[in-house]
Motif scaffolding. Sequence first.
Motif, short mmCIF file in Angstrom:
data_model
loop_
_atom_site.label_atom_id
_atom_site.label_comp_id
_atom_site.label_asym_id
_atom_site.label_seq_id
_atom_site.Cartn_x
_atom_site.Cartn_y
_atom_site.Cartn_z
N ALA A 1 14.26 -17.80 69.43
CA ALA A 1 15.28 -17.33 70.22
C ALA A 1 14.61 -17.04 71.72
CB ALA A 1 16.09 -16.27 69.76
N GLN A 2 13.61 -17.94 72.14
CA GLN A 2 13.04 -17.43 73.59
C GLN A 2 13.30 -18.31 74.66
OE1 GLN A 2 10.79 -14.58 73.96
NE2 GLN A 2 11.76 -14.07 71.96
N GLY A 3 14.33 -19.44 74.39
CA GLY A 3 14.25 -20.48 75.62
C GLY A 3 15.09 -19.58 76.88
N MET A 4 15.99 -19.18 76.59
CA MET A 4 16.70 -18.37 77.96
C MET A 4 15.76 -17.12 78.35
SD MET A 4 20.60 -17.34 78.49
CE MET A 4 20.87 -16.38 76.99
N ASN A 5 15.01 -16.71 77.51
CA ASN A 5 14.71 -15.42 77.80
C ASN A 5 13.43 -15.62 78.89
OD1 ASN A 5 15.49 -12.70 76.23
ND2 ASN A 5 15.86 -14.61 74.89
N THR A 6 12.70 -16.75 78.18
CA THR A 6 11.43 -17.19 79.10
C THR A 6 11.81 -17.83 80.44
OG1 THR A 6 10.23 -17.82 77.05
CG2 THR A 6 9.49 -18.61 79.03
N GLY A 7 13.11 -18.45 80.42
CA GLY A 7 13.77 -19.00 81.77
C GLY A 7 14.16 -17.78 82.74
N MET A 8 14.46 -16.83 82.05
CA MET A 8 14.77 -15.63 82.90
C MET A 8 13.56 -14.75 83.64
SD MET A 8 17.97 -14.68 83.03
CE MET A 8 19.53 -15.06 82.40
N HIS A 9 12.27 -14.98 82.77
CA HIS A 9 11.21 -14.46 83.21
C HIS A 9 10.79 -15.39 84.30
CE1 HIS A 9 9.63 -11.42 80.40
NE2 HIS A 9 10.66 -11.89 79.89
N ASP A 10 10.72 -16.66 84.30
CA ASP A 10 10.47 -17.58 85.48
C ASP A 10 11.28 -17.11 86.63
OD1 ASP A 10 8.85 -18.87 83.40
OD2 ASP A 10 10.55 -20.74 83.32
N ALA A 11 12.71 -17.02 86.50
CA ALA A 11 13.52 -17.00 87.42
C ALA A 11 13.23 -15.41 88.32
CB ALA A 11 14.84 -17.09 87.20
N VAL A 12 13.06 -14.52 87.41
CA VAL A 12 12.72 -13.23 88.17
C VAL A 12 11.45 -13.18 88.67
CG1 VAL A 12 12.51 -10.87 87.61
CG2 VAL A 12 14.34 -11.98 86.59
N ASN A 13 10.61 -13.88 88.38
CA ASN A 13 9.01 -13.80 88.79
C ASN A 13 9.26 -14.61 90.17
OD1 ASN A 13 6.43 -15.11 89.49
ND2 ASN A 13 5.72 -13.64 87.72
N LEU A 14 9.73 -15.68 90.21
CA LEU A 14 9.88 -16.51 91.40
C LEU A 14 10.85 -15.99 92.42
CD1 LEU A 14 9.54 -19.15 93.08
CD2 LEU A 14 11.26 -20.12 91.62
N GLY A 15 12.01 -15.24 91.88
CA GLY A 15 12.82 -14.82 92.80
C GLY A 15 12.52 -13.89 94.08
N TRP A 16 11.73 -12.94 93.60
CA TRP A 16 11.32 -11.86 94.60
C TRP A 16 10.28 -12.51 95.65
CZ3 TRP A 16 6.36 -9.89 94.79
CH2 TRP A 16 5.46 -9.93 93.71
N LYS A 17 9.25 -13.30 95.02
CA LYS A 17 8.18 -13.76 95.71
C LYS A 17 8.85 -14.76 96.93
CE LYS A 17 5.23 -13.39 91.88
NZ LYS A 17 4.27 -14.15 90.84
N LEU A 18 9.68 -15.57 96.50
CA LEU A 18 10.46 -16.76 97.57
C LEU A 18 11.11 -15.72 98.37
CD1 LEU A 18 10.58 -19.61 97.97
CD2 LEU A 18 12.23 -19.77 96.37
N SER A 19 11.76 -14.70 98.15
CA SER A 19 12.69 -14.03 99.02
C SER A 19 11.59 -13.33 100.25
CB SER A 19 13.20 -12.88 98.25
OG SER A 19 14.27 -13.16 97.37
N LEU A 20 10.42 -12.82 99.49
CA LEU A 20 9.68 -12.05 100.74
C LEU A 20 8.89 -13.07 101.58
CD1 LEU A 20 7.66 -9.46 98.65
CD2 LEU A 20 9.52 -9.09 100.33
N VAL A 21 8.52 -14.13 101.06
CA VAL A 21 7.89 -15.35 101.80
C VAL A 21 8.78 -16.05 102.98
CG1 VAL A 21 7.06 -17.69 101.85
CG2 VAL A 21 6.24 -15.93 100.15
N LEU A 22 10.09 -16.27 102.53
CA LEU A 22 11.20 -16.63 103.41
C LEU A 22 11.54 -15.60 104.63
CD1 LEU A 22 13.63 -18.16 100.73
CD2 LEU A 22 12.48 -19.20 102.98
N GLN A 23 11.24 -14.52 104.41
CA GLN A 23 11.52 -13.62 105.33
C GLN A 23 10.31 -13.24 106.30
OE1 GLN A 23 14.11 -9.81 104.15
NE2 GLN A 23 13.34 -10.67 102.19
#
Length: 585
Positions: free
Chosen positions: A322-344
């Motif tokens: 039962a890890q499919g969506m959980n692992t995807g959430m970890h991907d999304a959260v890890n990427l989201g803040w990094k991309l936000s800071l770089v774009l700014q």
Amino acid sequence: MSAADSEIERVDVLIVGGGPVGLITAYQLARNLPSPHKIKIIEKYAKSSQDQYGRAITLFPRSSEMLDQLGLADELAQQCFACRQTVNYDKNGREVPGRGWSFMENMKDTQWDFALVLRQKYQEEIFRQALKRHAVELEAPLALVEVKILDGVGPNGYRILATLEDGNTKAKRTVKCKYLVGADGGRSFVRRAMNIPFDGTSSEDKWVRVDGVIETDLPKPRTYCAIESPTHGNVLWAALDHGATRIGFAFTAERQRTYEVFDEEAAVKEAIASVKPFSLSFKQVDWWTIYVVGQRIARSFFVEDCVFLAGDACHTHSSGAAQGMNTGMHDAVNLGWKLSLVLQGLAKPDLLQTYETERLPNVQRLINYDKDISRLMTMQLPENWTGDPNADPNEILGTVMAEAATFSSGLGIFYEPDSTLNINSGSGHFTVQPGHRAPDVGLKKPGTFEPTRLQKITPNIARFYIVAFAGDVTKTKPLLSAFTTALEKLPWLADAESPISRISIFSGLGPSAYESLGGYPFGKVFYDDDQSAHERYGVDKNKGAVFVLRPDGWVGTVMALGGTAAGGLEEYFKKFLTMDTTAKL
């Protein structure tokens, strides 16, 4: 710029895929990026055809914590089935403790100490509405049909030319974007368009899942349950939201030969057979599916310095853990803040490389667990099994799931020490180390002494948090004073544009932080009245410590409290932040 070029839509990030991973990625960017940054999220299929039941159902504690820090978990909790109880039955219907999903009853050290069960249909609606509140709406049916990477475009430029096709009219249009995120599932067009190999295999094993409203004589039906069936493998029984239940079982080759056509009626018939000796009848069937079990992983999660893969687009596995969506959430959260800071322009583009270096090893760990778990659930011993060849797969499954417990709950997922984000300063032996999850300890607010939690006061808004565990300030006052004095010489830490916030945690309780210190405290103050927060982090209340918490709730670095900590912070943040004020350092 030509007239034709001026008509091309420009966006900072194009996200392909309207499932949970794409929606959470888009939500973070929309929430964190100021105007005029633009985010676009598209989905190939009309949501009316996607809004079915079934698909992913479970969020484990770490995923719930991350969504809590994004301000979304409370809405999920309103609708979910909070599962805290598990049970395992042998083939004769006798309850056998310590097997199956029993690890779920030991998910401690978190406010979210349960499996949050809410079908993907309901989760997606919550995420879409949250995204809409930030003026971004999912566009569907709209498909990505062509991708070109343009030469001669500098960093943070519009390097990607994407051709989109309307699912209804078939009309095509062009979008230029700086970054492209493929969250478009196991058959990802983005992955194929970028020629990224998808390594792995699919087995001959097939599983069936049926969701619906049921009647049964199973003694504990509103649980996460395993039934050790001699004909259908290790059967999953999961209590769902809104009074429904999911039954999942192995569709063995022997059972497959029984059917020329396998339809809903056949799926229900096999579900009833799978849970014997218990009775089962369906009052209604919401959804059913049959799928092939396998494990695949993309060779790269980030290519051309501008294209990312996330979720099933870069890793697929069985639903056994039962890890499919959980692992995807970890991907999304890890990427989201990094991309936000770089774009700014607040972080160096090299920070984006850490997305793959952090996520890929954890995905590989999951793949390795999943290979064993999926075989054991079909009553086969793991491929590289060297133990007793006559061992009971059900017993071994219990052992494997127990070993993987902290990984499955997400609370034990960690990032390896590196030279950028997870820095071991060597300044002390603390319980919580760089790359570890920051435990969500209880605290008290000043004045009212109202209870709060560390994760509530450190939301994920693409900001770092310097947390000074000040301990007993009658003992640590000189160290705290030296630390704050040294920090005053680093103006960028106090700059309004700096993505860094300050927090102090005092042991005990007090009427005024100012009076306790004889001056202004370091950031916002919270109290650790019973010293449990200091103890959980392994901080001596007579010495204190400084922790840097990343936006996603992992620890970046740790150092001893005192004047030298300021220099350590300077060196840490200069590795990846690019505020203009750093030029003064």
